[in-house]
Design an enzyme around this catalytic site. Structure first.
Site: not given
Ligand code: ITT
Length: 238
Positions: A49, A112, A195, A197
């Site tokens: 990642s 993912d 992201g 959140d």
């Protein structure tokens, strides 16, 4: 009685060397009074990642393993995630890094993940990282979701996160999932997490993950649930 061919097999497997090394290190650390677990010298796990938010969480939640991001052990490269599901994309990432490492002893773990809004047809789902277009930043994706909610006059609605964690190593390929249910709102609240959140309120709470922070997320997130299952597999592999 142990038969000679069995002893020869054990010697050839290198197993006895690992046992002797572990015993030696354990004795040494005991003499030096340094806390020591045999696990720390086990196989390295490489995370496929480049997402810093994910890497921070994965590393914090896998602290009983020796974990590195693939960008720490090789020049990072882009991976085309053209699968039709979280599972396919997780496997694509883990396979790509395992192949590039060219090291049979490596264990590669990938994640993912994404957020889905049922009332909007479960979007953005597997397209969460590129909701505002290929190469979009986390802020651009989040702003686009806020705009979509506003365009549809939705102030608050059900949503859920999915995480697929894939493991690729010499012994095979594995994939497990985790989910976190809750709601999204049409405004950002808090700056913790990453992201989406700041929009996401987990079931049973009144604050967003942006306000609640890491400790709560570690307890109930999609990623920690999937990792709980992944760890069971990993412990049989190391
Ligand atoms: P890697 O493929 O390098 O791991 P990525 O960001 O491209 O990084 P994904 O393709 O899995 O990863 O996209 C996941 C997107 O979904 C991510 O960019 C976030 O915007 C969002 N997401 C996933 N898990 C999240 C979480 O726990 N909190 C907030 N947003 C999350």
């Amino acid at each position: 009685m142990v038969k000679a061919p069995l002893i020869i097999d054990i010697i050839h497997s290198g197993y006895y060397k690992r046992v002797l090394r572990d015993l030696f290190l354990a004795s040494l650390f005991t003499i030096l009074e340094v806390p020591y677990t045999l696990k720390r010298i086990s196989v390295k796990i490489i995370l496929a990642s480049s997402n810093q938010g994910k890497l921070r969480e994965l590393k914090a939640w896998m602290e009983d393993f020796e974990v590195y991001a693939f960008g720490e052990v090789m020049t990072p490269f882009a991976i085309v995630e053209d699968g039709d599901s979280f599972k396919e994309n997780a496997l694509i990432k883990a396979r790509a890094v395992y192949k590039a490492l060219d090291d049979k002893s490596a264990i590669v773990v990938s994640d993912d993940s994404g957020i889905s809004i049922p009332v909007l047809g479960h979007i953005p789902g597997i397209y969460s990282a590129r909701y505002a277009g290929v190469g979009a930043s986390a802020t651009q994706n989040l702003d686009k979701l806020i705009q979509t909610l506003k365009d549809n006059e939705i102030k608050r609605t059900r949503a859920y996160y999915t995480a697929a964690i894939a493991i690729v190593c010499e012994k095979g390929e594995f994939c497990v999932h985790g989910w976190m249910h809750g709601e999204v709102i049409d405004e950002k609240r808090g700056d913790k997490g990453f992201g989406y959140d700041p929009l996401f309120i987990p079931e049973g709470f009144d604050e967003t993950l942006g306000e609640l922070g890491e400790a709560v997320k570690k307890e109930l997130s999609h990623r920690s649930k999937a990792l709980g299952l992944a760890k069971i597999i990993l412990k049989t592999l190391v």
